[in-house]
Scaffold this active site. Structure first.
Site, mmCIF file in Angstrom:
data_model
loop_
_atom_site.group_PDB
_atom_site.id
_atom_site.type_symbol
_atom_site.label_atom_id
_atom_site.label_comp_id
_atom_site.label_asym_id
_atom_site.label_seq_id
_atom_site.Cartn_x
_atom_site.Cartn_y
_atom_site.Cartn_z
ATOM 1 N N GLY A 139 0.819 -1.208 0.000
ATOM 2 C CA GLY A 139 0.000 0.000 0.000
ATOM 3 C C GLY A 139 0.849 1.252 0.000
ATOM 4 N N GLY B 176 2.638 3.968 1.138
ATOM 5 C CA GLY B 176 3.204 4.554 2.338
ATOM 6 C C GLY B 176 3.510 6.014 2.091
ATOM 7 N N ARG B 177 4.112 6.274 0.946
ATOM 8 C CA ARG B 177 4.565 7.631 0.669
ATOM 9 C C ARG B 177 3.658 8.378 -0.277
ATOM 10 N NH1 ARG B 177 10.790 7.395 -0.939
ATOM 11 N NH2 ARG B 177 9.844 8.242 -2.789
ATOM 12 N N ASP C 208 5.404 11.569 1.743
ATOM 13 C CA ASP C 208 5.662 10.779 2.852
ATOM 14 C C ASP C 208 4.779 10.521 3.975
ATOM 15 O OD1 ASP C 208 8.717 10.727 2.960
ATOM 16 O OD2 ASP C 208 8.164 10.774 4.957
ATOM 17 N N ARG D 133 3.527 13.445 -9.225
ATOM 18 C CA ARG D 133 3.625 12.570 -10.392
ATOM 19 C C ARG D 133 2.267 12.464 -11.079
ATOM 20 N NH1 ARG D 133 5.874 7.038 -8.073
ATOM 21 N NH2 ARG D 133 4.036 7.207 -6.770
ATOM 22 N N ARG E 270 -1.325 -1.491 -10.126
ATOM 23 C CA ARG E 270 -0.151 -2.349 -10.296
ATOM 24 C C ARG E 270 -0.565 -3.810 -10.319
ATOM 25 N NH1 ARG E 270 3.632 0.956 -7.324
ATOM 26 N NH2 ARG E 270 2.701 3.005 -7.383
ATOM 27 N N ASP F 137 4.717 -5.073 -7.127
ATOM 28 C CA ASP F 137 4.053 -3.825 -6.727
ATOM 29 C C ASP F 137 4.642 -2.620 -7.444
ATOM 30 O OD1 ASP F 137 6.201 -4.757 -4.915
ATOM 31 O OD2 ASP F 137 6.030 -2.746 -4.068
ATOM 32 N N ASN F 138 5.759 -2.794 -8.123
ATOM 33 C CA ASN F 138 6.343 -1.697 -8.888
ATOM 34 C C ASN F 138 6.078 -1.849 -10.386
ATOM 35 O OD1 ASN F 138 8.636 -2.275 -6.544
ATOM 36 N ND2 ASN F 138 8.166 -0.145 -6.812
ATOM 37 N N ASP G 277 7.604 4.198 -10.249
ATOM 38 C CA ASP G 277 8.374 3.937 -9.038
ATOM 39 C C ASP G 277 9.876 3.966 -9.283
ATOM 40 O OD1 ASP G 277 6.025 3.765 -7.738
ATOM 41 O OD2 ASP G 277 6.033 1.602 -7.495
#
Ligand SMILES: *[C@@H]1O[C@H](CO)[C@@H](O)[C@H](O)[C@H]1NC(C)=O
Ligand SMILES: *[C@@H]1O[C@H](CO)[C@@H](O)[C@H](O)[C@H]1NC(C)=O
Ligand SMILES: *[C@@H]1O[C@H](CO)[C@@H](O)[C@H](O)[C@H]1NC(C)=O
Ligand SMILES: *[C@@H]1O[C@H](CO)[C@@H](O)[C@H](O)[C@H]1NC(C)=O
Length: 392
Positions: free
Chosen positions: A175, A177-178, A191, A249, A256, A326-327, A336
């Site tokens: 999930g 985080g940032r 973040d 972004r 993903r 996940d990337n 990512d």
């Protein structure tokens, strides 16, 4: 470049039965517009640009007919379609926890503390994708909006629940985080706090990749602060003070492989189907919703597009560095930007992440990694396939 051909063809040959188009850059090349825009908008594209259909531009024709917005006040962004499509996490508290039966949680960003400075903007992203005049970047609103201090009207900031296979191991729920999804325009990667160093790298490299013709998320802005964060740059125990930074972004979608894996893994099959249908409906116009083979068809497109993407990476010597599921974007765009690197001279053992001792994600392994990740996607799709469709 011979190594490009070698890897590109090795990878593609393995999938030749699934490949429908292996040459050239898909028109999603210039894609990275907005998050999840309407099917109608996607149709409105030429070979370099898509144009967003904002409320200001109801009569959208495929050329820029309207002036860009100078003030961000008049821009509305919306999380409505995502909220309407999926059940939302009922818990509103912003903490690390296991989340079930949902795709998004509401998560208010923690503002980057001042004094803040806009260190860089991409004029092209602002003007051609977001329809903001670049002068908007000089306003206070811009800084606050893109650094989490202020939400634009209509924005319900979301954190996405996904999972993933990291370094070959199922890592369970991961999930955002940032990252926060600010609405259907932009994703503020903040973040947890990134540091200037990694943010500059992401800002520059995603723009470079775009101009190299490689599908990628784009960077709208880089905002830096005097707020200090502590980071261990080389993962060697030497923690140093660094300044915090936030990159805004932009991508057509941030879903993903791990977005589907988490649902399959928790047995949330209705939601899995819902997310798949949403992604197909929004981003895979060639897959027909009524076709009983639609999930297979979808899979085959992702295989093709991922093969294309990795071949393009190889063609410029780009090593992503963290090719976890996940990337890996379901739309096969580069996302990512972490410890990526460019190979200086041909060396298939080039590893950009200095801590990746076994070289799992070395450049020469990217095609295999792509296959591994696609296989995980296949596993995640199994619950929605009937037995005759299941691939092994
Ligand atoms: C633009 O959006 C409006 C309002 O949602 C819609 O009615 C219209 O059909 C859209 N135009 C295009 C070209 O997608
Ligand atoms: C939409 O814009 C086009 C070109 O700018 C124009 O020819 C057309 O009449 C407009 N349509 C409507 C419904 O306003
Ligand atoms: C990519 O993968 C790493 C490792 O799995 C993860 O920590 C990170 O959040 C992902 N995204 C970025 C920006 O590296
Ligand atoms: C680099 O590789 C190590 C070892 O596999 C891993 O633990 C670490 O998360 C990677 N670094 C990043 C930034 O993903």
């Amino acid at each position: 470049m011979s190594y490009f051909q070698h890897y590109a063809f090795a990878f593609m040959a393995l999938h030749s039965h699934l490949l429908s188009r292996v040459t050239g850059i898909d028109s999603t090349e210039s894609q990275t517009k907005v998050l999840h825009f309407n099917k109608n908008d996607a149709r409105c594209s030429d070979d370099r640009h898509f144009y967003i259909n904002t409320t200001k531009k109801n009569n959208l024709s495929c050329s820029k007919t309207t002036e860009n917005l100078h003030s961000l006040d008049v821009l509305e962004i919306s999380s409505k379609r995502l909220l309407a499509a999926f059940p939302l996490d009922p818990v509103r508290e912003n903490s690390v926890r296991t989340v079930k039966n949902c795709v998004f949680s509401v998560a208010q960003p923690t503002p980057l503390k001042g004094p803040l400075k806009v260190a860089a903007v991409s004029k092209e992203v602002l003007e051609d994708i977001l329809d903001w005049d670049v002068s908007a970047a000089e306003t206070d609103d811009f800084i606050h909006f893109l650094s989490g201090g202020k939400l634009l009207p209509g924005s319900i900031p979301l954190a996405h629940r996904y999972g993933g296979h990291q370094f070959g191991v199922w890592a369970g729920q991961l999930g955002d985080g940032r990252a926060h999804l600010l609405g259907e325009y932009i994703n503020r990667n903040g973040d947890g706090r990134a540091v200037i160093r990694s943010s500059v790298r992401e800002f520059l490299c995603s723009e470079v990749m775009h101009y190299l013709g490689i599908p990628t998320s784009r960077a709208a802005s880089l905002i830096v602060s005097n707020e200090v964060v502590w980071r261990d740059q080389f993962y060697n125990g030497h923690v140093k003070k660094e300044k915090g930074a936030i990159v805004a972004r932009v991508a057509k979608s941030w879903f993903r492989i791990g977005s589907l894996e988490i649902l399959a893994s928790f047995g949330e099959i209705d939601l899995l189907r819902k997310l798949l249908n949403f992604v197909i409906d929004e981003h895979f116009p060639s897959v027909h919703a009524s076709d009983s083979d639609k999930y297979l068809d979808f899979f085959s497109r992702v295989v093709t597009d991922t093969a294309n993407l990795i071949a393009l990476w190889m063609s410029v010597g780009f090593a992503h560095g963290v090719c976890n599921t996940d990337n890996f974007s379901l739309l096969s765009i580069t996302i990512d930007y972490g410890p990526f690197g460019f190979m200086e001279s041909y060396n298939p053992n080039f590893v950009p992440n200095t801590s990746d001792d076994e070289g799992r994600y070395k450049i020469g392994n990217q095609a295999n990694t792509g296959m591994y990740n696609l296989d995980k996607l296949r596993e995640a799709l199994n619950p929605v396939l009937d037995t005759s469709q299941q691939l092994s």
